[in-house]
Design a protein around this motif. Structure first.
Motif, PDB file in Angstrom:
ATOM      1  N   PRO B 108       0.807  -1.232   0.000  1.00  0.00           N
ATOM      2  CA  PRO B 108       0.000   0.000   0.000  1.00  0.00           C
ATOM      3  C   PRO B 108       0.836   1.276   0.000  1.00  0.00           C
ATOM      4  N   SER B 109       2.124   1.178   0.355  1.00  0.00           N
ATOM      5  CA  SER B 109       2.962   2.371   0.379  1.00  0.00           C
ATOM      6  C   SER B 109       3.340   2.780  -1.042  1.00  0.00           C
ATOM      7  N   GLU B 252       4.808  14.916  -3.835  1.00  0.00           N
ATOM      8  CA  GLU B 252       4.033  15.383  -2.690  1.00  0.00           C
ATOM      9  C   GLU B 252       3.211  14.241  -2.104  1.00  0.00           C
ATOM     10  N   LYS B 253       2.523  13.527  -2.988  1.00  0.00           N
ATOM     11  CA  LYS B 253       1.671  12.429  -2.515  1.00  0.00           C
ATOM     12  C   LYS B 253       2.494  11.331  -1.857  1.00  0.00           C
ATOM     13  N   ILE B 254       3.642  11.021  -2.473  1.00  0.00           N
ATOM     14  CA  ILE B 254       4.482   9.964  -1.919  1.00  0.00           C
ATOM     15  C   ILE B 254       5.054  10.409  -0.571  1.00  0.00           C
ATOM     16  N   GLY B 255       5.471  11.689  -0.523  1.00  0.00           N
ATOM     17  CA  GLY B 255       6.073  12.210   0.697  1.00  0.00           C
ATOM     18  C   GLY B 255       5.087  12.289   1.848  1.00  0.00           C
ATOM     19  N   PHE B 256       3.831  12.615   1.548  1.00  0.00           N
ATOM     20  CA  PHE B 256       2.838  12.759   2.607  1.00  0.00           C
ATOM     21  C   PHE B 256       2.293  11.420   3.081  1.00  0.00           C
ATOM     22  N   SER B 257       2.514  10.396   2.288  1.00  0.00           N
ATOM     23  CA  SER B 257       1.998   9.094   2.697  1.00  0.00           C
ATOM     24  C   SER B 257       2.799   8.602   3.899  1.00  0.00           C
ATOM     25  N   ASN B 258       2.091   8.100   4.911  1.00  0.00           N
ATOM     26  CA  ASN B 258       2.836   7.611   6.070  1.00  0.00           C
ATOM     27  C   ASN B 258       2.795   6.097   6.192  1.00  0.00           C
ATOM     28  N   ILE B 259       2.492   5.433   5.089  1.00  0.00           N
ATOM     29  CA  ILE B 259       2.522   3.972   5.113  1.00  0.00           C
ATOM     30  C   ILE B 259       3.951   3.549   4.783  1.00  0.00           C
ATOM     31  N   LYS B 260       4.479   2.626   5.557  1.00  0.00           N
ATOM     32  CA  LYS B 260       5.869   2.204   5.324  1.00  0.00           C
ATOM     33  C   LYS B 260       5.933   1.028   4.364  1.00  0.00           C
ATOM     34  N   LEU B 261       6.941   1.070   3.522  1.00  0.00           N
ATOM     35  CA  LEU B 261       7.155  -0.038   2.594  1.00  0.00           C
ATOM     36  C   LEU B 261       7.708  -1.209   3.383  1.00  0.00           C
ATOM     37  N   SER B 262       7.139  -2.395   3.169  1.00  0.00           N
ATOM     38  CA  SER B 262       7.519  -3.504   4.047  1.00  0.00           C
ATOM     39  C   SER B 262       8.770  -4.242   3.587  1.00  0.00           C
ATOM     40  N   SER B 263       8.970  -4.373   2.275  1.00  0.00           N
ATOM     41  CA  SER B 263      10.091  -5.210   1.838  1.00  0.00           C
ATOM     42  C   SER B 263      11.242  -4.370   1.320  1.00  0.00           C
TER      43      SER B 263
END
Lengths: 189, 476
Positions: B108-109, B252-263
């Motif tokens: 989801p990130s 901007e959208k990527i930076g504001f997202s606070n979901i962490k990439l898992s792998s």
């Protein structure tokens, strides 16, 4: 004396080899760049052809929905055959331009047909056409980028000497005469 | 582009040499510490050997290892036409010789990376979060950024530097762990006590210090290489799309997202468009990417055009100084590069929930799920190995036959194979004709045996064979 002569000869030979190899490498770079220009030009044709291929599908899909717009559809079909038959750069760019016009008129008309806009086939075609329009303009852009690199190389020292010698000519930029055509047709759905 | 690639090569070379010196010095120290003062060059040889082996592995399998560990799945035009088209558009704009392979990571990130050893063998991977969160222009910006990494040969340099960093980290780890059991003392029996003399002890201490320092140094070099590349890829990306705002708003959208990439991990982090490990705003010698706010500001500041010169000007305005981020040779091209208009979105912005649902369905399609729309409107999704033959709709109670083996793609592929003419004559009757309604999944009964047949929206053929009796059915 003999060793002196030998030394001079050796230096000359090395110098000659150096000059020859740099000429060869400049020549090869020029050939590579010229081929890239040609390839970029061919890419534009590929995308234009793709647009010609997509249009019959579009007309076929839309036919059932836009019964009252027979004229709009006929215009597209006519413009398409004209564009496919056109010869020469000037004629072709004019024909492609009027095809773009016909298409943008059609996409304005589509606004009034929600059923058509919801059709799966039409949606898929729409994405393909939007993308093909983008690809045409990116192909033109890439062609101009390649021409710029090639022309720069031809004008710059030392390759300009050999470009003249081996008959590498400057290439023309792709220019759209009509300012409206510079942009891909506004496809609004 | 030529000048950029050449300048890139020169600058990378300096960093490679610095990292190489780190690696060989480490080998030398370790060799001296473990095998005696004369064995320094033997250590260098071993360090070099480790590096060569790792380099070979990464050259031939690096991209597939990276894609495998990120759980990336290959996608084709059928699964996500838009993504495929955007990549092709950028491939054309960049005049790349071959199409990069495209992968989707189920995460989801929002993030993306490019990998591969050269432009002929390259891959672009995007997360499902990126696909569901971005519009066409933004996605194009991200793909253009990744395409620039491929075009400027960053992918190969980063992989190469990553391998060197990996070798250094590996050797120093082995040494530090090995030394815990008493370095020279374990060899005392062989050298008769003199092995752990004063001099040897000093060498040993130096080796330990260097084994701790070398990976840190190498990391600083590696990240310095990576940071520069990001600005350059932003500049090239803006130039390819002629639309800096697309990439800016994507960042901007990527930076504001606070979901962490898992792998992800330390070595792969520099490959992504935005560092998946770092908190916002941090910038220093240990950061792999420039601060995202600066990158956005620069892109937003490109008012006059989309050329390298415009980027360089905007860079100086934001960061101060004369720039120097773009090789001067690339700045000399005087042609103005006008910015294009924003692409028109196909429809009003969708409900984010719907877009997420679409992306999840897309991932199901990648994983061979079958889709069936019930008459009541409920979309039923069957996993690949669904155990039952029949399924009752949970909403309306209608009974459905589970589409065997026919997910959207399989149906499209199977339909491309024309039905055998033999089957039609075997029945001695004219083939059944079914007129399509073009409304999602369609189902009808075979006139020969009565079996329920389902037609996928992606079906493009003109005839098919009934799956139970083999009768040919024409599709109009």
């Amino acid at each position: 004396m003999m060793t002196m002569m030998g030394l001079i000869l050796l230096v000359l030979v090395v110098f000659l080899l150096f000059v020859l190899s740099s000429v060869a490498s400049i020549y090869n770079i020029l050939v590579g760049l010229r081929n890239q220009v040609k390839n970029a030009w061919a890419q534009i044709d590929v995308q234009l052809k793709r647009r010609h291929d997509l249009i019959p599908n579009l007309v076929e899909t839309a036919k059932g929905y836009v019964k009252h717009e027979r004229e709009t559809l006929e215009n597209i079909t006519k413009a398409r055959s004209a564009a496919m038959g056109a010869q020469g750069v000037a004629d072709r760019s004019k024909a492609e331009g009027s095809l773009s016009d016909a298409m943008s008129k059609f996409f304005v008309v589509v606004e009034n047909y929600p059923d058509l806009k919801a059709n799966q086939n039409f949606l898929a075609l729409q994405e393909e056409l939007t993308s093909t329009e983008n690809k045409i303009s990116f192909a033109r852009q890439a062609y101009n980028d390649q021409v710029l690199g090639y022309n720069n190389k031809i004008q710059m020292f030392p390759s300009n000497i050999f470009a003249g010698m081996f008959n590498f000519r400057q290439e023309q930029f792709f220019q759209v005469e009509n300012a409206d055509e510079r942009q891909a047709p506004k496809v609004s759905f | 582009m030529w000048e950029l690639i050449a300048a890139n090569k020169r600058k990378s070379l300096i960093i490679f040499i610095a990292m190489g010196i780190c690696l060989l010095t480490l080998g030398y120290c370790v060799g001296m510490a473990w095998l005696g003062p004369d064995a320094g060059f033997f250590g260098v040889l071993i360090a070099f050997g480790v590096w060569v082996v790792l380099s070979l592995i990464s050259y031939f399998a690096g991209d597939s290892i990276l894609l495998y560990t990120s759980n990336a799945q290959a996608v084709t035009h059928d699964i996500h036409p838009q993504l495929f088209n955007i990549v092709e558009e950028m491939k054309i704009a960049a005049s790349l010789p071959v199409m990069p392979r495209i992968y989707i990571i189920d995460d989801p990130s929002p993030n993306a990376f490019a990998t591969g050893r050269d432009p002929q063998h390259s891959s672009i991977a995007v997360t499902s979060g990126l696909l569901s969160g971005l519009n066409r222009d933004e996605l194009q910006g991200v793909v253009a950024h990744e395409m620039s990494h491929i075009l400027n040969r960053d992918i190969s340099y980063l992989t190469f530097a990553g391998v060197m960093l990996g070798s250094i980290a590996m050797i120093s780890q082995i040494f530090l762990r090995g030394s815990r059991f008493g370095g020279c003392s374990s060899r005392r029996y062989r050298s008769g006590g003199s092995g752990c003399g004063q001099a040897q002890l000093i060498i040993f201490i130096i080796a330990i210090v260097f084994a701790i320092l070398a990976p840190i140094l190498a990391r600083i070099f590696y990240f310095a290489l990576s940071r520069k590349r990001e600005y350059l890829a932003d500049a090239s990306g803006a130039r390819l799309t002629r639309y800096p705002s697309g990439l800016a708003s994507a960042l901007e959208k990527i930076g504001f997202s606070n979901i962490k990439l898992s792998s992800t991990n330390n070595i792969t982090a520099p490959m992504y468009i935005v560092n998946p490990l770092q908190a916002d705003g941090y910038s220093g010698i240990f950061s792999t990417h420039p601060p995202i706010q600066d990158r956005i500001k620069i892109l937003r500041g490109m008012a006059g055009g989309a050329s390298y010169l415009d980027y360089s000007k905007a860079f100086s305005a934001v960061k101060g100084g004369s720039g120097g981020i773009i090789p001067s040779a690339a700045l000399s091209d005087s042609a103005s590069v006008p910015i294009r208009d924003a692409g028109v979105e196909k429809e009003a912005p969708k409900d984010p929930k719907d877009k997420t649902r679409e992306t999840i369905d897309l991932l199901r399609a990648v994983n061979n799920y079958a889709f069936l729309t019930c008459a009541c409107g409920l979309k039923i999704k069957f996993p690949k190995n669904f155990a039952q033959n029949e399924f009752i709709c949970p909403r309306c109670g209608r009974k459905h036959e589970v589409p065997s083996s026919n997910n959207v793609l399989a149906a499209a592929v199977a339909s491309a194979i024309p039905a055998k003419p033999v089957t039609a004559t075997a029945y001695g009757v004219s083939p059944q004709v079914y007129a399509r309604k073009n409304v999602g999944w369609e189902s009808f009964n075979c006139s020969g045996c009565g079996a329920l047949l389902q037609l996928s929206p992606a079906f493009i053929g003109t005839s098919l064979a009934c799956h139970s009796c083999g009768k040919e059915i024409k599709i109009r």
